[in-house]
Write an enzyme that holds these catalytic residues in place. Structure first.
Site, short mmCIF file in Angstrom:
data_model
loop_
_atom_site.label_atom_id
_atom_site.label_comp_id
_atom_site.label_asym_id
_atom_site.label_seq_id
_atom_site.Cartn_x
_atom_site.Cartn_y
_atom_site.Cartn_z
N GLY A 36 -16.57 28.93 -39.18
CA GLY A 36 -18.02 29.16 -39.18
C GLY A 36 -18.29 30.64 -39.36
O GLY A 36 -17.43 31.47 -39.05
N GLY B 68 -24.35 36.02 -40.00
CA GLY B 68 -24.47 37.39 -40.53
C GLY B 68 -23.63 38.38 -39.74
O GLY B 68 -23.01 39.25 -40.30
N ALA C 245 -21.00 37.82 -37.63
CA ALA C 245 -19.61 37.56 -37.25
C ALA C 245 -19.04 36.39 -38.04
O ALA C 245 -19.79 35.60 -38.63
CB ALA C 245 -19.54 37.23 -35.76
N ASP D 17 -32.53 32.01 -28.60
CA ASP D 17 -32.21 31.55 -29.96
C ASP D 17 -31.66 30.12 -29.90
O ASP D 17 -30.63 29.81 -30.49
CB ASP D 17 -31.20 32.51 -30.62
#
Ligand SMILES: [NH3+]CCCOc1cc(-c2cn[nH]c2)ccc1C(=O)Nc1ccccc1
Length: 313
Positions: free
Chosen positions: A20, A23, A25, A131
């Site tokens: 995965g 932006g 990491a 988030d």
């Protein structure tokens, strides 16, 4: 330099494919050599972070303070470049929903109880995630959800009633007060995002979606729902996570409210000890009944079993 940090890491971990990326990491599957256990290696992208890496420090500091069956565990961090995290083979909840188009009510409830458990726990530790979205929930090997990415979380110095200003997270999941640039309470905004997540789980699509962000904002502000409790535009009238724990819909088919505490909290309540002395006793690892209780609680929770500490009669 990151290179010799990476070299050092290779003494303890075999690194495999990328599982995965975002932006900030990239995340690779890795194997911890001594134990053979799979882990997730999160590699910060130094360029996109600039020099002071506030986001990384925020995430590492938060994850070191959080220990819960529905929060991804941090095992190891090396000076803000690499993080070794609990591996969740089930992948992103987002992909799981897409694969199944949408979830049944029972499956939604099973996952949503875990989502509420994690949110109630991080709020009890004075953290707001800010988030919350399906991409930030991973499924482990036992169908347990694990919350990730604490890069924009907040632990307000003034406590959880302290108003925040920074606008962050994905607009489709962002609370009205947050996108209006108003001062907002992190935990109350988290409840809105959790409500949007519940909608996405049940319907398979987001309630406020539009390629045009301004039109999306208009939909968010309109609050078109009758009887809204979580996606309630007025933050003062929005349901709190405490009221969610034993909400009738969440209790349907279950005999107990959502378990949100982690074992340390549960033990300190049961033994009537302070959290500090519970942690002190546990850290002695005396392998007495305290150690046994803690390890048995941990084992039950990690298999998603409800736990009840019984008083001896
Ligand atoms: N969309 C997320 C991609 C995969 O990201 C992760 C996977 C795992 C994971 C996978 N399996 N087990 C744990 C653990 C942590 C992350 C993560 O923190 N990703 C991230 C967050 C912010 C910016 C960039 C990347």
């Amino acid at each position: 330099m990151a290179v010799d940090d990476y070299e050092k890491l290779l003494k303890y971990y075999d690194v495999h494919e990328t599982i995965g990326a975002g932006g900030f990491a990239k995340v690779k599957l890795a194997t911890h050599i001594f134990t053979g256990e799979k882990v997730a290696l999160k590699i910060m992208n130094k360029e996109s972070h600039g020099d002071d890496l506030p986001r990384v420090k925020t995430e590492i500091d938060a994850m070191k303070n959080l220990s819960h069956q529905n929060v991804c565990r941090l095992y190891h961090d090396t000076k803000k470049i690499f993080m070794i995290l609990e591996y969740c083979p089930g992948g992103e909840l987002f992909d799981y929903i897409i694969e199944k188009d949408r979830l049944t009510e029972d499956e939604t409830r099973m996952f949503f109880r875990q989502i509420v458990s994690a949110v109630a726990y991080i709020h009890s530790q004075d953290y707001a995630h800010r988030d919350l979205k399906p991409e930030n929930r991973f499924i482990d090997g036992d169908q347990n959800l694990k919350l990730i990415d604490f890069g924009v979380c907040a632990k307000p110095k003034g406590g959880m009633d302290y108003h925040l200003m920074i606008c962050c997270g994905n607009p489709a999941y962002a609370a009205p007060e947050l996108i209006q640039g108003k001062a907002y309470i992190g935990s109350v905004a988290d409840i809105w995002s959790t409500g949007v997540l519940l909608y996405a789980l049940m319907c398979g699509y987001q309630p406020f979606d539009d390629d045009n962000v301004m039109l999306m904002y208009k939909k968010i502000m309109r609050g078109k729902y009758d009887m809204p409790q979580m996606i309630q535009v007025d933050p003062k009238r929005r349901i709190t996570v405490r009221h969610l724990l034993n909400h009738p819909w969440l209790m349907q088919g279950y005999s107990c409210p959502v378990e949100w505490q982690n074992c340390v909290t549960e033990m300190s309540v049961f033994y009537k000890w302070s959290k500090g002395s519970t942690l002190h006793l546990l850290s002695k690892w005396d392998y007495d009944q305290t150690t046994a209780t803690y390890l048995l609680l941990l084992s039950k929770k990690s298999h998603g079993k409800p736990v009840r500490l019984m008083r001896s009669s």
